[in-house]
Each structure stands twice: as C-alpha cells, then as structure tokens.
Design an enzyme around this catalytic site. Sequence first.
Site, PDB file in Angstrom:
ATOM      1  N   ASP A 122     -21.590 -14.066  16.818  1.00 24.72           N
ATOM      2  CA  ASP A 122     -21.435 -12.826  17.573  1.00 24.72           C
ATOM      3  C   ASP A 122     -21.917 -11.676  16.703  1.00 24.72           C
ATOM      4  OD1 ASP A 122     -20.282 -14.162  19.681  1.00 24.72           O
ATOM      5  OD2 ASP A 122     -18.235 -13.495  19.273  1.00 24.72           O
ATOM      6  N   GLN A 152     -28.102  -6.697  19.894  1.00 24.76           N
ATOM      7  CA  GLN A 152     -27.585  -5.674  20.815  1.00 24.76           C
ATOM      8  C   GLN A 152     -28.700  -4.717  21.235  1.00 24.76           C
ATOM      9  OE1 GLN A 152     -24.989  -4.709  17.662  1.00 24.76           O
ATOM     10  NE2 GLN A 152     -23.138  -5.458  18.664  1.00 24.76           N
ATOM     11  N   ARG A 173     -29.249 -14.461  21.415  1.00 26.82           N
ATOM     12  CA  ARG A 173     -28.546 -14.003  22.624  1.00 26.82           C
ATOM     13  C   ARG A 173     -28.694 -12.479  22.712  1.00 26.82           C
ATOM     14  NH1 ARG A 173     -22.530 -13.832  21.514  1.00 26.82           N
ATOM     15  NH2 ARG A 173     -22.504 -16.065  21.869  1.00 26.82           N
ATOM     16  N   LYS A 176     -26.118  -6.162  25.979  1.00 24.78           N
ATOM     17  CA  LYS A 176     -26.323  -4.708  26.042  1.00 24.78           C
ATOM     18  C   LYS A 176     -25.681  -4.035  24.835  1.00 24.78           C
ATOM     19  CE  LYS A 176     -26.913  -4.528  31.009  1.00 24.78           C
ATOM     20  NZ  LYS A 176     -26.517  -3.929  32.306  1.00 24.78           N
ATOM     21  N   THR A 219     -25.018 -11.548  29.669  1.00 23.49           N
ATOM     22  CA  THR A 219     -24.886 -10.434  30.609  1.00 23.49           C
ATOM     23  C   THR A 219     -24.390 -10.928  31.959  1.00 23.49           C
ATOM     24  OG1 THR A 219     -26.059  -8.566  31.628  1.00 23.49           O
ATOM     25  CG2 THR A 219     -27.295 -10.600  31.420  1.00 23.49           C
ATOM     26  N   HIS A 220     -23.765 -10.003  32.710  1.00 23.26           N
ATOM     27  CA  HIS A 220     -23.375 -10.312  34.088  1.00 23.26           C
ATOM     28  C   HIS A 220     -24.294  -9.606  35.068  1.00 23.26           C
ATOM     29  CE1 HIS A 220     -19.839 -10.303  31.402  1.00 23.26           C
ATOM     30  NE2 HIS A 220     -19.761 -11.525  31.888  1.00 23.26           N
ATOM     31  N   ARG A 277      -8.948  -5.299  26.361  1.00 26.62           N
ATOM     32  CA  ARG A 277     -10.318  -4.766  26.481  1.00 26.62           C
ATOM     33  C   ARG A 277     -10.919  -5.131  27.833  1.00 26.62           C
ATOM     34  NH1 ARG A 277     -11.268  -6.218  20.980  1.00 26.62           N
ATOM     35  NH2 ARG A 277     -12.516  -8.041  21.498  1.00 26.62           N
TER      36      ARG A 277
HETATM   37  P1  FDA Z   1     -22.847  -4.128  32.767  1.00 26.84           P
HETATM   38  O1  FDA Z   1     -21.452  -3.969  32.285  1.00 26.84           O
HETATM   39  O2  FDA Z   1     -23.820  -3.010  32.605  1.00 26.84           O
HETATM   40  O3  FDA Z   1     -22.778  -4.569  34.261  1.00 26.84           O
HETATM   41  C1  FDA Z   1     -24.004  -4.734  34.975  1.00 26.84           C
HETATM   42  C2  FDA Z   1     -23.743  -5.356  36.305  1.00 26.84           C
HETATM   43  O4  FDA Z   1     -23.175  -6.656  36.127  1.00 26.84           O
HETATM   44  C3  FDA Z   1     -22.768  -4.617  37.188  1.00 26.84           C
HETATM   45  O5  FDA Z   1     -23.379  -3.552  37.845  1.00 26.84           O
HETATM   46  C4  FDA Z   1     -22.338  -5.716  38.096  1.00 26.84           C
HETATM   47  O6  FDA Z   1     -23.337  -5.986  39.035  1.00 26.84           O
HETATM   48  C5  FDA Z   1     -22.253  -6.888  37.159  1.00 26.84           C
HETATM   49  N1  FDA Z   1     -20.900  -7.011  36.572  1.00 26.84           N
HETATM   50  C6  FDA Z   1     -20.531  -6.711  35.316  1.00 26.84           C
HETATM   51  N2  FDA Z   1     -19.233  -6.979  35.118  1.00 26.84           N
HETATM   52  C7  FDA Z   1     -18.754  -7.437  36.279  1.00 26.84           C
HETATM   53  C8  FDA Z   1     -17.481  -7.873  36.739  1.00 26.84           C
HETATM   54  N3  FDA Z   1     -16.401  -7.864  35.942  1.00 26.84           N
HETATM   55  N4  FDA Z   1     -17.357  -8.296  38.001  1.00 26.84           N
HETATM   56  C9  FDA Z   1     -18.414  -8.292  38.823  1.00 26.84           C
HETATM   57  N5  FDA Z   1     -19.642  -7.882  38.458  1.00 26.84           N
HETATM   58  C10 FDA Z   1     -19.826  -7.467  37.218  1.00 26.84           C
HETATM   59  N6  FDA Z   1     -21.442  -7.579  22.817  1.00 26.84           N
HETATM   60  C11 FDA Z   1     -21.615  -7.361  21.499  1.00 26.84           C
HETATM   61  O7  FDA Z   1     -21.735  -6.206  21.072  1.00 26.84           O
HETATM   62  N7  FDA Z   1     -21.670  -8.437  20.624  1.00 26.84           N
HETATM   63  C12 FDA Z   1     -21.579  -9.720  21.044  1.00 26.84           C
HETATM   64  O8  FDA Z   1     -21.617 -10.649  20.234  1.00 26.84           O
HETATM   65  C13 FDA Z   1     -21.406  -9.955  22.437  1.00 26.84           C
HETATM   66  N8  FDA Z   1     -21.344 -11.223  22.923  1.00 26.84           N
HETATM   67  C14 FDA Z   1     -21.297 -11.440  24.288  1.00 26.84           C
HETATM   68  C15 FDA Z   1     -21.361 -12.710  24.799  1.00 26.84           C
HETATM   69  C16 FDA Z   1     -21.381 -12.922  26.164  1.00 26.84           C
HETATM   70  C17 FDA Z   1     -21.451 -14.325  26.701  1.00 26.84           C
HETATM   71  C18 FDA Z   1     -21.332 -11.807  27.069  1.00 26.84           C
HETATM   72  C19 FDA Z   1     -21.356 -11.986  28.562  1.00 26.84           C
HETATM   73  C20 FDA Z   1     -21.256 -10.538  26.569  1.00 26.84           C
HETATM   74  C21 FDA Z   1     -21.234 -10.319  25.183  1.00 26.84           C
HETATM   75  N9  FDA Z   1     -21.153  -9.025  24.656  1.00 26.84           N
HETATM   76  C22 FDA Z   1     -21.334  -8.841  23.316  1.00 26.84           C
HETATM   77  C23 FDA Z   1     -20.782  -7.880  25.537  1.00 26.84           C
HETATM   78  C24 FDA Z   1     -21.997  -7.095  26.031  1.00 26.84           C
HETATM   79  O9  FDA Z   1     -22.562  -6.369  24.993  1.00 26.84           O
HETATM   80  C25 FDA Z   1     -21.590  -6.130  27.157  1.00 26.84           C
HETATM   81  O10 FDA Z   1     -20.707  -5.176  26.641  1.00 26.84           O
HETATM   82  C26 FDA Z   1     -20.938  -6.788  28.356  1.00 26.84           C
HETATM   83  O11 FDA Z   1     -21.528  -8.011  28.663  1.00 26.84           O
HETATM   84  C27 FDA Z   1     -21.075  -5.887  29.612  1.00 26.84           C
HETATM   85  O12 FDA Z   1     -22.409  -5.684  29.922  1.00 26.84           O
HETATM   86  P2  FDA Z   1     -23.232  -6.469  31.070  1.00 26.84           P
HETATM   87  O13 FDA Z   1     -24.544  -6.851  30.462  1.00 26.84           O
HETATM   88  O14 FDA Z   1     -22.450  -7.575  31.614  1.00 26.84           O
HETATM   89  O15 FDA Z   1     -23.583  -5.389  32.134  1.00 26.84           O
END
Ligand code: FDA
Length: 296
Positions: A122, A152, A173, A176, A219-220, A277
């Site tokens: 991570d 990141q 990986r 964001k 990411t989601h 969190r």
């Molecule tokens: P974002 O939060 O911008 O959401 C984008 C879209 O995704 C939303 O508009 C929606 O469509 C969908 N979405 C998101 N969350 C949802 C929910 N709860 N329910 C429904 N839809 C949802 N960070 C870091 O700094 N170091 C690390 O090592 C890691 N490791 C890591 C591993 C994995 C497997 C994941 C998934 C994430 C990380 N992260 C991380 C966290 C990452 O940096 C980030 O903060 C979160 O994933 C949130 O960003 P998203 O890319 O999901 O998009």
Amino acid sequence: MIPPIANRFVAGESAVSVLDRARELNDRGIGAICNRLGEHYDSRGPADEDVEAYRRLLAEFRSRGLRACVSVKPTQLGLRVDEALFRENLVRVVDAAVGDGRGDGAGGGDGGAGAAGFVWLDMEGPGTTEPTLAAFEAVSPANPGRVGVCLQANLARTEQDVDRLADVPGKVRLVKGAYDPPEGEGVRDADAVNAAYEARLGELFETRGGADQGVALGTHDPRMIDLARSLAAEHGTDFEVQMLMGVREDEQDRLARDLDVWQYVPYGERWFAYFSRRVAERRENVLFALRAVLGR
Ligand code: FDA
C-alpha cells in the site's frame, strides 16, 4: 467481536474470518487481497507480530488453494522505526508468499494453489513514497511477478514514478489517493485528480506490458474502469480491478463476469479506525450505519 455495522467493511478480527471471506469471494469468482489492519508503528514489536501473521496467512492460502494475496502498509512493517527494518520485514513477507516456488506468481490467474503468492505494498501518506518505491525496486526484481506497489494519481511526482518503474517487474495499482498532498506537490480538486488518474492510467498501459508486469486499478469509479477496458484493447494488456470490501459489492460481481476482480479485505483487532474512515467518507455509509444501529 466486530459489530454487525462494521462487518460490512471488515472481515473479522481473526485469521479464520479472513480465510472464510477469501473462500466466499473465490466462490463468487473474485480474488481476495487481505490486509491485517495496523499502521504507524513506532516500535519493532507490533511490526514483527504482523509479519508473522502475514506469513502464517500466506501459508494458509497455499494449503487451502485460495486465490488470495496480502497487502501490507510500510509503516506496519516498521518504516517509522527504521527503513532497514521495513525492508527486512518486507523480504520476510515476500519469502513466505513465494514459499517453495510453486505457482503462477502473478497473484491473479487460475485460482489454484499456486495463485497464493503475491504481496502488495500500500502507499501511505507524505514522506513514505520514496522509501516505499525504493523497497519495491529493491525486492521486486528478485521476486518477479510476486510484488506490487500502489501509486497515487493525486501526487505530482507520480508521472515520473510511472517512468521510473517502467523496467521494474511487478504490478502497479493506481489509486486516486487517500491522503492530501502537501501544498504544491499534487492536486486536491476532484476534477484535477480524475484528469491525473486518466493520464497516469494511459502511461501505465504504455509502460507495463512486459513479462511479470501488470496494471491494477484500485477504484470504484466506473469511468476509470471503462477507460481501462479501451486502453487494454488498444495495448493488448490485461488488467485487474480492485475494490474495497463493502463498497459496490454488486458491481464487483457484475465485473467479475468478464474482468479479473479482486477485493481488498481488511481484518484484525485494529478495525475501529478503518471502519470510522469508511463511514465518514460517504453519506450513504453514515445512513447505512445509522439504520443498522436503529435496527431497520
Ligand atoms: P471516488 O471516491 O472519486 O468515487 C468515484 C465514483 O465511484 C463515484 O462517483 C461512484 O460512482 C463510485 N463510488 C465510489 N464509492 C462508492 C460507494 N461507496 N458506493 C457506490 N459507489 C461508489 N489510497 C491510497 O492512498 N493508498 C493505497 O494504498 C490505497 N489502496 C487502495 C486499494 C484499493 C483496492 C482501493 C479500492 C482503494 C485504495 N486506496 C488507496 C483509496 C483510493 O486512493 C481512494 O481514496 C478511494 O478508492 C476512493 O476513490 P475512488 O477511486 O473509488 O473514486
């Protein structure tokens, strides 16, 4: 015991709970990335304890034939105590992942016994990026296809880091970014982070098509996954999608029909801060937690 509200996001406190979760995910066609919750250790004791726990878990993955791997935090392995200790502990975890050398080593693939041999690093907050990447560069070449690191998109330096890692085996990986970058060292605005994510993703597909290399999206965000589909078609490179336990579970099942999907599964006694969190980051999660408390 973990209360019902928290067990949406955390597998449980014990190793047995995370092994059960991994089996359940494998039955759904999803791999498990297991993280024992713990970070920012200031002494050697807890770091050594977590290393041993990871080593035992990796041995269990292998003996149970699980498609599962681990993801570790540098400050969990002792980075705050001493960079050398962190490296030493990382090697111990990777050695346990490699085991007797059986398996396909990619952390993905066939779900057979051999798939249990991968360690993700991570990426934590400001100040940890350089020692984390240096450890990846030091350990991954000796264990090709067994180690991955997180980058990141919100950090300005990541553009150079993608380039820097181009010849290093292992997976990257892209996320964001969960930590605000220091002033002048990155972007915070959502549109700017998304634009940076798209740009870095393109660069990763261009640079990580070699043997023992790979690209993962943590990411989601459906937009980023769609973009990865077109980049993969253009470059002929596979990729994997990683999402958190308890977030968009239906979407994980849907994507797993045609993509390599992995779920990040936290477990362990230090679950409260992680759970807080998750609840804080999204209004829906607060409502979900409240409904559970009210029993409806
Ligand atoms: P974002 O939060 O911008 O959401 C984008 C879209 O995704 C939303 O508009 C929606 O469509 C969908 N979405 C998101 N969350 C949802 C929910 N709860 N329910 C429904 N839809 C949802 N960070 C870091 O700094 N170091 C690390 O090592 C890691 N490791 C890591 C591993 C994995 C497997 C994941 C998934 C994430 C990380 N992260 C991380 C966290 C990452 O940096 C980030 O903060 C979160 O994933 C949130 O960003 P998203 O890319 O999901 O998009």
